[in-house]
Write a protein that holds these residues in place. Structure first.
Motif, short mmCIF file in Angstrom:
data_model
loop_
_atom_site.label_atom_id
_atom_site.label_comp_id
_atom_site.label_asym_id
_atom_site.label_seq_id
_atom_site.Cartn_x
_atom_site.Cartn_y
_atom_site.Cartn_z
N ASP A 62 0.25 12.70 25.67
CA ASP A 62 0.12 12.12 27.02
C ASP A 62 1.27 12.59 27.90
O ASP A 62 1.08 12.98 29.07
N ILE A 63 2.47 12.52 27.35
CA ILE A 63 3.67 12.87 28.12
C ILE A 63 3.71 14.37 28.40
O ILE A 63 4.00 14.81 29.52
N LEU A 88 11.98 17.40 22.91
CA LEU A 88 10.78 17.74 22.14
C LEU A 88 9.66 18.17 23.09
O LEU A 88 8.98 19.17 22.84
N ILE A 89 9.49 17.43 24.18
CA ILE A 89 8.46 17.78 25.17
C ILE A 89 8.75 19.15 25.77
O ILE A 89 7.84 19.98 25.97
N THR A 90 10.02 19.43 26.03
CA THR A 90 10.42 20.74 26.54
C THR A 90 10.02 21.84 25.56
O THR A 90 9.47 22.88 25.95
N GLU A 91 10.29 21.62 24.27
CA GLU A 91 9.92 22.61 23.26
C GLU A 91 8.41 22.84 23.23
O GLU A 91 7.94 23.98 23.09
N LYS A 92 7.64 21.76 23.32
CA LYS A 92 6.18 21.90 23.32
C LYS A 92 5.72 22.71 24.54
O LYS A 92 4.90 23.63 24.41
N LEU A 93 6.26 22.40 25.69
CA LEU A 93 5.84 23.08 26.91
C LEU A 93 6.22 24.57 26.88
O LEU A 93 5.41 25.44 27.22
N ILE A 94 7.44 24.87 26.44
CA ILE A 94 7.86 26.27 26.35
C ILE A 94 6.99 27.00 25.34
O ILE A 94 6.57 28.15 25.56
N SER A 169 10.67 1.51 26.50
CA SER A 169 9.93 2.76 26.33
C SER A 169 8.85 2.60 25.28
O SER A 169 8.95 1.72 24.42
N PRO A 170 7.83 3.44 25.32
CA PRO A 170 6.77 3.35 24.30
C PRO A 170 7.30 3.72 22.93
O PRO A 170 8.07 4.68 22.78
N ALA A 171 6.88 2.99 21.92
CA ALA A 171 7.31 3.29 20.55
C ALA A 171 6.44 4.35 19.89
O ALA A 171 6.85 4.95 18.89
N ARG A 172 5.26 4.60 20.43
CA ARG A 172 4.32 5.53 19.78
C ARG A 172 4.95 6.89 19.48
O ARG A 172 4.75 7.43 18.38
N PRO A 173 5.70 7.52 20.41
CA PRO A 173 6.29 8.82 20.07
C PRO A 173 7.19 8.78 18.84
O PRO A 173 7.24 9.76 18.08
#
Length: 266
Positions: A62-63, A88-94, A169-173
């Motif tokens: 989602d993020i 981690l989101i940065t790594e996924k996007l790159i 913050s959401p705990a799901r991640p």
């Protein structure tokens, strides 16, 4: 002429406005920075604390999708800079080909990273300690923030940062990252083999409890099969608060030097 865009991505338990000093710093250096919040994140710390359920049950995908849409709307591929889960989101996007360079500061562990030190487990316990938190939003206490973020700070500075920036913050991640190595199709998986991505800098605080140095070193090893630029720099004696505490400018300056080196090599 507009400067190089920069997209900042925060992690768990900090509000997007915690990047404000970085925005001013990068803007003064000729960049065009923005720091959008996570999907449905209220616009202020006070609103986020008053409405914790707004971000509940948000997943890593989602993020990631939220920021991908923001980046796609830009005229120029940006530099992407993330902290903690934002790393981690940065790594996924790159890995997916977004952005022309990425910086992952104390990045949450991706699939394939095996070390799980006791300090990291303790720092994650507020979220992971209760399975019912999976679909909930969780807030840190001041004491938990001190352990996870401010362990290398005075009690006074840690409290100041907690009062200024800490939000639920959401705990799901957390659950998704913790179970990543047991799932074939984990949302914490990153395309570390992408040879065509932009350069990536990993940043580690050697006294970090939330993402210990050994975790970031193990992350670097996940990129060993790619010829794309992947670097690691360490800030000795720094904890997870290194993007918001009194030494944040040292971190921002070293990142800026690295970015200019990459662009000079293009």
């Amino acid at each position: 002429m507009a400067g190089q865009p920069v997209v900042f991505i925060h992690g768990l338990w900090l509000h997007a406005t915690s990047w404000n000093p970085w925005i001013d710093f990068f803007r003064n250096e000729g960049y065009d920075p923005v720091a959008p919040g996570w999907p449905d994140e209220p616009g202020s710390v006070e609103e986020a604390r008053a409405n914790p359920d707004a971000v509940a049950d948000k997943s890593i995908d989602d993020i990631t999708g939220h920021y991908a849409a923001i980046i796609e709307a830009l005229d120029t591929p940006p530099v992407i800079i993330g902290h903690s889960f934002g790393g981690l989101i940065t790594e996924k996007l790159i890995g997916q080909g977004y952005g022309n360079a990425g910086v992952a500061i104390d990045p949450a562990q991706i699939k394939g990273v095996l070390p799980l030190p006791l300090a990291q487990l303790k720092a994650a316990l507020p979220g992971l300690g209760n399975p019912a938190n999976l679909k909930r939003s969780v807030a840190l206490t001041e004491k938990e923030f001190k352990f996870g973020f401010g362990n290398e700070l005075t009690d006074e500075e840690s409290k100041e940062l907690f009062d200024a920036w800490a939000i639920p913050s959401p705990a799901r991640p957390l659950f998704e990252a913790a179970s990543a190595n047991f799932r074939v199709h984990s949302q914490a998986k990153v395309d570390t083999g992408n040879e065509d991505r932009g350069p990536l800098l990993l940043v580690s605080g050697t006294k970090d409890h939330t993402v210990p140095d050994v975790t970031t070193e193990a992350t670097l090893k996940q990129y060993r099969d790619s010829n794309a630029v992947t670097d690691l720099t360490k800030f000795h004696g720094r904890g997870h608060s290194l993007t918001i505490d009194h030494g944040w400018r040292d971190v921002a300056t070293e990142i800026l030097v690295w970015l200019r080196q990459q662009h000079a090599n293009e």
